[in-house]
Enzyme design. Structure first.
Site, short mmCIF file in Angstrom:
data_model
loop_
_atom_site.label_atom_id
_atom_site.label_comp_id
_atom_site.label_asym_id
_atom_site.label_seq_id
_atom_site.Cartn_x
_atom_site.Cartn_y
_atom_site.Cartn_z
N HIS A 29 -5.71 -12.05 -10.10
CA HIS A 29 -4.59 -12.29 -9.19
C HIS A 29 -3.41 -11.38 -9.52
O HIS A 29 -2.82 -10.77 -8.61
CB HIS A 29 -4.16 -13.75 -9.27
CG HIS A 29 -2.89 -14.05 -8.52
ND1 HIS A 29 -2.88 -14.38 -7.18
CD2 HIS A 29 -1.59 -14.06 -8.91
CE1 HIS A 29 -1.65 -14.56 -6.78
NE2 HIS A 29 -0.83 -14.39 -7.81
N GLU A 30 -3.05 -11.30 -10.80
CA GLU A 30 -1.93 -10.45 -11.18
C GLU A 30 -2.23 -8.98 -10.91
O GLU A 30 -1.34 -8.22 -10.50
CB GLU A 30 -1.58 -10.66 -12.66
CG GLU A 30 -1.13 -12.07 -13.01
CD GLU A 30 -0.01 -12.59 -12.12
OE1 GLU A 30 0.80 -11.76 -11.63
OE2 GLU A 30 0.07 -13.80 -11.89
N HIS A 42 1.13 -3.02 -4.98
CA HIS A 42 2.15 -2.03 -5.30
C HIS A 42 1.62 -0.62 -5.05
O HIS A 42 2.31 0.22 -4.45
CB HIS A 42 2.57 -2.18 -6.77
CG HIS A 42 3.77 -1.38 -7.14
ND1 HIS A 42 4.15 -1.16 -8.45
CD2 HIS A 42 4.69 -0.73 -6.38
CE1 HIS A 42 5.25 -0.43 -8.48
NE2 HIS A 42 5.59 -0.15 -7.24
N HIS A 98 -1.46 -7.94 -7.44
CA HIS A 98 -0.10 -7.46 -7.19
C HIS A 98 0.02 -5.97 -7.51
O HIS A 98 0.73 -5.23 -6.82
CB HIS A 98 0.90 -8.24 -8.04
CG HIS A 98 1.07 -9.66 -7.61
ND1 HIS A 98 1.34 -10.01 -6.31
CD2 HIS A 98 1.02 -10.84 -8.31
CE1 HIS A 98 1.46 -11.33 -6.22
NE2 HIS A 98 1.26 -11.85 -7.41
#
Length: 227
Positions: A97-98, A105, A101
């Site tokens: 999940h992280e 980006h 991100h």
């Protein structure tokens, strides 16, 4: 505060507590379920980044529990102590999940870009709005402009919470697709990873609803006292 307002705030507070409790229970439960290949949260993060052609993001660990986050400023995926070295399905889901991100980006995902631009404004608003709102409520009959300023500051934090929703949901979708495609999850444990990330997403939904309810409450005070 009107009885209806009390009911709304108490209801949101209760839901928030239950959602947080559910997330903690899921974390505890799925932290005991190992991945079939034994990959740790760090291993999963590094592989997902590489599979997406991202080599300028560092995977590191951060103290605390459920403190996992991606920092776009220094391009780091920060995994908590219970995720970084753990080979559980929960760790894999959180790490992916992280990294979702980080992929956002790298792909210039619009909601993430907007949220990042709002960070300095929201940081300033969060530091001063409590005192501005308090002073505005106390002086609403003589200096209503102060309360209006507080409402504008609070509205910025509410907007941030709302923009966070698609950012978090999209990161989870990217994570789940990749986990399944890469074979890190399979038919026996993919639903567990999905359930864990869904529970985490609910916390952002409740936060946004709570912020909206508070914003409407302050607006009601401002409009009501001006009549």
């Amino acid at each position: 505060m009107t009885p209806i307002a009390w009911i709304i705030f108490i209801g949101i507070a209760l839901i928030s507590y239950l959602v947080q409790l559910n997330l903690q229970n899921k974390f505890k439960k799925y932290s005991k379920v190992p991945t079939t290949n034994g990959m740790t949260g760090r291993d999963v993060a590094v592989k997902m980044l590489q599979d997406n052609g991202i080599y300028d993001v560092t995977v590191t660990h951060t103290p605390g529990k459920l403190t996992d986050h991606y920092n776009p400023t220094n391009k780091t995926v920060n995994l908590s102590e219970g995720v970084y070295a753990s080979n559980s399905i929960m760790a894999a889901a959180v790490a992916a999940h992280e990294c979702g991100h980080a992929v956002q980006h790298a792909r210039a995902y619009a909601p993430l870009t907007l949220r990042s631009k709002l960070v300095p404004v929201v940081s300033f608003a969060s530091n001063v709005m409590t005192w501005v709102l308090l002073g505005g409520i106390l002086l609403v009959n003589t200096f209503p402009q102060l309360l209006l300023a507080g409402i504008i500051l609070f509205a910025m934090t509410t907007l941030f919470s709302i923009i966070t929703l698609p950012v978090e949901i999209d990161a989870s979708k990217r994570a789940l697709v990749w986990l399944n495609r890469s074979g890190i999850t399979n038919a026996s444990n993919h639903r567990q990873a999905e359930s864990a990330l869904r529970s985490a997403a609910y916390t952002y939904v409740v936060a946004a609803l709570g912020s909206l309810a508070s914003l409407f409450y302050y607006i009601m005070i401002f409009l009501g006292r001006r009549e």
